[in-house]
Design a protein around this motif. Structure first.
Motif, mmCIF file in Angstrom:
data_model
loop_
_atom_site.group_PDB
_atom_site.id
_atom_site.type_symbol
_atom_site.label_atom_id
_atom_site.label_comp_id
_atom_site.label_asym_id
_atom_site.label_seq_id
_atom_site.Cartn_x
_atom_site.Cartn_y
_atom_site.Cartn_z
ATOM 1 N N PRO A 39 0.753 -1.213 0.022
ATOM 2 C CA PRO A 39 0.105 -0.040 -0.101
ATOM 3 C C PRO A 39 1.091 1.346 -0.166
ATOM 4 C CG PRO A 39 0.077 -0.891 2.185
ATOM 5 C CD PRO A 39 0.789 -2.193 1.317
ATOM 6 N N LEU A 40 0.256 2.341 -0.501
ATOM 7 C CA LEU A 40 1.059 3.664 -0.449
ATOM 8 C C LEU A 40 0.324 4.781 0.247
ATOM 9 C CD1 LEU A 40 1.864 4.083 -4.355
ATOM 10 C CD2 LEU A 40 3.309 3.151 -2.258
ATOM 11 N N SER A 41 -1.055 4.644 0.506
ATOM 12 C CA SER A 41 -1.744 5.541 1.428
ATOM 13 C C SER A 41 -1.510 5.136 3.154
ATOM 14 C CB SER A 41 -3.382 5.277 1.258
ATOM 15 O OG SER A 41 -3.818 4.071 1.716
ATOM 16 N N TYR A 42 -1.055 3.989 3.360
ATOM 17 C CA TYR A 42 -0.622 3.631 4.494
ATOM 18 C C TYR A 42 0.540 2.611 4.437
ATOM 19 C CZ TYR A 42 -0.242 2.180 9.305
ATOM 20 O OH TYR A 42 0.707 1.484 10.332
ATOM 21 N N ILE A 43 1.831 3.083 4.953
ATOM 22 C CA ILE A 43 3.067 2.422 5.127
ATOM 23 C C ILE A 43 3.407 2.006 6.721
ATOM 24 C CG2 ILE A 43 5.078 1.938 4.159
ATOM 25 C CD1 ILE A 43 4.513 3.792 2.127
ATOM 26 N N GLU A 44 3.418 0.944 7.193
ATOM 27 C CA GLU A 44 3.829 0.761 8.501
ATOM 28 C C GLU A 44 5.150 1.221 8.774
ATOM 29 O OE1 GLU A 44 3.743 -2.775 11.819
ATOM 30 O OE2 GLU A 44 3.423 -3.288 9.766
ATOM 31 N N ASN A 45 5.168 2.181 9.828
ATOM 32 C CA ASN A 45 6.478 2.689 10.311
ATOM 33 C C ASN A 45 7.168 3.627 9.225
ATOM 34 O OD1 ASN A 45 5.976 1.358 12.855
ATOM 35 N ND2 ASN A 45 7.375 -0.328 12.281
ATOM 36 N N SER A 46 6.500 4.194 8.483
ATOM 37 C CA SER A 46 6.969 5.062 7.484
ATOM 38 C C SER A 46 6.039 6.174 6.970
ATOM 39 C CB SER A 46 7.291 4.115 6.264
ATOM 40 O OG SER A 46 7.719 4.854 5.241
ATOM 41 N N PRO A 47 6.525 7.044 6.403
ATOM 42 C CA PRO A 47 5.674 7.952 5.804
ATOM 43 C C PRO A 47 4.853 7.629 4.567
ATOM 44 C CG PRO A 47 7.558 9.144 6.227
ATOM 45 C CD PRO A 47 7.745 7.746 6.370
ATOM 46 N N ASN A 48 4.022 8.196 4.277
ATOM 47 C CA ASN A 48 3.206 7.516 2.986
ATOM 48 C C ASN A 48 2.952 8.539 1.916
ATOM 49 O OD1 ASN A 48 0.526 9.187 3.687
ATOM 50 N ND2 ASN A 48 0.977 7.973 5.525
ATOM 51 N N PHE A 49 2.262 8.275 0.999
ATOM 52 C CA PHE A 49 2.126 9.157 -0.113
ATOM 53 C C PHE A 49 0.782 9.895 -0.301
ATOM 54 C CE2 PHE A 49 5.546 6.246 -1.098
ATOM 55 C CZ PHE A 49 6.396 7.112 -2.012
ATOM 56 N N GLY A 50 -0.017 9.776 0.956
ATOM 57 C CA GLY A 50 -1.280 10.469 1.104
ATOM 58 C C GLY A 50 -2.573 9.710 1.117
ATOM 59 N N PRO A 51 -3.637 10.072 1.782
ATOM 60 C CA PRO A 51 -4.854 9.310 1.773
ATOM 61 C C PRO A 51 -5.587 9.527 0.418
ATOM 62 C CG PRO A 51 -4.980 11.589 2.922
ATOM 63 C CD PRO A 51 -3.533 11.295 2.598
ATOM 64 N N GLY A 52 -5.281 10.105 -0.601
ATOM 65 C CA GLY A 52 -5.912 10.238 -1.920
ATOM 66 C C GLY A 52 -5.762 9.150 -2.605
ATOM 67 N N VAL A 53 -4.582 8.412 -2.239
ATOM 68 C CA VAL A 53 -3.932 7.474 -2.959
ATOM 69 C C VAL A 53 -5.044 6.342 -3.124
ATOM 70 C CG1 VAL A 53 -2.403 5.672 -3.755
ATOM 71 C CG2 VAL A 53 -1.718 8.088 -2.831
ATOM 72 N N VAL A 54 -5.668 5.503 -4.052
ATOM 73 C CA VAL A 54 -6.578 4.529 -3.804
ATOM 74 C C VAL A 54 -5.898 3.270 -3.838
ATOM 75 C CG1 VAL A 54 -8.754 3.433 -4.492
ATOM 76 C CG2 VAL A 54 -8.589 5.929 -4.629
ATOM 77 N N ASP A 55 -5.728 2.740 -2.674
ATOM 78 C CA ASP A 55 -5.002 1.334 -2.625
ATOM 79 C C ASP A 55 -5.987 -0.062 -3.027
ATOM 80 O OD1 ASP A 55 -2.240 1.905 -2.145
ATOM 81 O OD2 ASP A 55 -2.677 2.539 -0.229
ATOM 82 N N VAL A 56 -5.826 -0.653 -3.946
ATOM 83 C CA VAL A 56 -6.573 -1.856 -3.931
ATOM 84 C C VAL A 56 -5.631 -3.128 -4.007
ATOM 85 C CG1 VAL A 56 -8.297 -2.869 -5.880
ATOM 86 C CG2 VAL A 56 -7.879 -0.479 -5.691
#
Length: 559
Positions: free
Chosen positions: A471-488
């Motif tokens: 996933p890119l909208s939530y990455i454990e123990n790391s910054p992410n690429f934003g909640p607007g990324v739709v992870d499928v």
């Protein structure tokens, strides 16, 4: 893929044309190797694109064929072109809708000079870090690689180390007994054999990763040439005009442009290049000003409003990186605390993105057009960006706050809704009476929707599924690429012999558009193929985008 001539005297031509640009992943890819299978899956076998069309006698609307590619600049590539889809806005069964052209951005030739030394330097950088900096999903793999390196290193000392101790007058008999054991001989042989295989495979398969993700001086030329090749193709597509017309300006004063929309699809390492191309291309367009109160200005304001709402619903929190250092505050989204309103806010932001894109694509208020509507990343290693494209998680967070990587939506440095924006007003010049605005160079995810399809495997089951993606909208123990990324999240299964022996989930990284065992019927396609088709959304249909969001919510749980 069929090769057929264009039939004369058929139905009226399509209303619009889109370009789908596919960027291949790592490995020694041959030109067109990726594109042919991709087109077969997302176009020829997708019956939903043609449902309701009256089948003519002269041609099959799902046909796709190749033509000379005069835009990419490569003599090895062909453009795959198509007839036309149904028109979702028209009930007429004889009316063709969107026509699609498929391009491949091939860049494997730029890394053919990769050596074992290039890969070794990159691998050393990956391994030589504190355990706390290793992403949790890569932890077991990191330990196993260290054990392999240690066993190879110790195997190389089996002969010289006892001699060195004896030269120094020390007792080496105990060491000789260890190295003379049959178990050690077997271990040394296996380690050396595995190391030899890894050396050849890693250089060919992961060498281009080592060359592109690291900005080391000896890699800068490769990175520059890959990006220049991609930017040139995107520019050529944007400015291409129809050759069957006089190219005279239309009633709006614009040429008869050939394409109305670009969908950028990146697989594996190609997704990192796709990310960079969107970021770089937007840097140029964002310099274009627009007037206060214009349709573009109103569309930008709607994106800003819905973007702020989305960040709030995603639980935006103050960053701890301290990288700004000038009293301003930076914010990062923590999706584990998403509010119940998150899904509605995400849908609203996607609609605002779509509206802004359409204004920019028409070139109403800016001197240049922007045609990239969607970024689709498949099997993307960006989920491991904290170790691939940055030194660690803190360094990645700094890059996010400094707008050196994309974030969807753009993170602002003020939590106040009145001040949140990704545009700013320009000073009035002499003689000007109407204010002008300009979009922020980091706001590419204003008009561009980002969909990420992955089959992430767990840390203890990394041979099954896709360890590379995540996933890119939530990455454990790391910054992410934003909640607007739709992870499928999908669950890909192999067929054939591997499935019969219980290995249907073995390394699915290269299977995202594989549906050879399924008939050309959209209802029978596997879930990962359906997700890919919805993400590309050839018809640019709002109903398809709503289906994609529903698919993201009902994706398989972590496994």
């Amino acid at each position: 893929m069929r090769t057929i001539p264009v039939q004369a005297g058929s139905r009226p031509g399509p209303r619009s044309r889109i370009a789908v640009v596919v960027i291949h992943g790592m490995g020694e890819q041959e030109p067109m190797q990726t594109l042919r299978g991709f087109v077969n899956t997302v176009w020829e076998r997708d019956a939903s694109l043609f449902k309701g069309l009256r089948e003519p006698k002269s041609f099959d609307p799902s046909h796709a064929w190749t033509e000379p590619d005069d835009l990419s600049g490569s003599m090895e590539l062909r453009r795959v072109t198509t007839r036309g889809t149904r028109d979702p806005t028209s009930p007429d069964p004889d009316h063709l809708g969107v026509r699609a052209d498929f391009f491949e951005l091939h860049w494997a030739d730029l890394t053919v000079d990769t050596t074992w030394g290039d890969f070794r330097r990159w691998l050393t950088r990956m391994l030589w870090r504190r355990p706390a900096e290793v992403p949790p999903r890569l932890g077991l793999m990191w330990v196993l690689l260290w054990l392999l390196v240690a066993s190879i290193f110790v195997s190389g000392l089996a002969s010289p180390l006892p001699k060195l101790l004896e030269t120094l007058g020390l007792d080496a008999s105990w060491l000789r007994r260890i190295f003379s054991g049959s178990y050690w001989a077997w271990l040394a042989a296996i380690s050396l054999a595995v190391g030899g295989l890894v050396k050849g495979f890693a250089t060919a398969y992961f060498g281009d990763v080592a060359r592109y993700v690291s900005a080391a001086p000896h890699n800068i030329r490769v990175r520059k040439e890959a990006r220049e090749r991609g930017l040139k193709l995107l520019s050529e597509i944007t400015n291409a005009t129809n050759t069957h017309t006089t190219n005279a300006p239309s009633a709006t004063g614009q040429p008869d442009y050939k394409y109305d929309r670009i969908v950028l699809v990146g697989h594996s390492l190609g997704s990192i290049l796709a990310h960079d191309l969107v970021w770089l291309a937007w840097n140029e367009l964002s310099r274009e000003p627009y007037l206060d109160g214009s349709p573009t200005h109103l569309a930008v304001q709607e994106c800003e409003r819905t973007g702020y709402d989305l960040l709030v619903s995603a639980g935006a929190q103050e960053s701890s990186s301290g990288i700004l250092g000038d009293g301003r505050r930076a914010y990062v989204a923590r999706p584990k605390v998403r509010l119940p309103s998150f899904d509605d806010k995400l849908a609203a932001y996607r609609l605002a993105q779509r509206n802004l894109f359409r204004h920019l694509a028409r070139g109403e208020d800016l001197k240049k057009r922007w045609l990239i509507s969607d970024l689709v990343t498949i099997g993307s290693p960006l989920t491991h960006a904290s170790v691939l494209t940055a030194r660690n998680a803190k360094d990645l967070e700094a890059k996010v706050n400094l707008r050196e990587v994309l974030h969807c939506p753009l993170l602002d440095n003020d939590e106040d809704e009145r001040h949140y924006r990704f545009s700013y007003q320009l000073p009035l010049l002499a003689g000007e009476t109407q204010p002008r605005w300009q979009m922020h160079h980091g706001s590419a995810m204003g008009p561009v929707r980002w969909t990420n399809i992955h089959d992430a495997s767990g840390p203890w089951s990394f041979p099954f599924g896709d360890l590379i993606s995540g996933p890119l909208s939530y990455i454990e123990n790391s910054p992410n690429f934003g909640p607007g990324v739709v992870d499928v999240r999908v669950k890909i299964r192999r067929t054939g012999l591997l499935a019969r022996v219980g290995l249907s989930r073995l390394f699915t990284h290269t299977r995202y558009w594989n549906c050879e065992q399924n008939p050309p019927n959209t209802d029978n396609a596997p879930e990962h193929v359906m997700a890919l088709r919805d993400a590309i959304n050839v018809l640019d249909d709002e109903a398809v985008d709503r289906r994609l969001l529903a698919r993201a919510k009902t994706a398989p749980a972590a496994r």
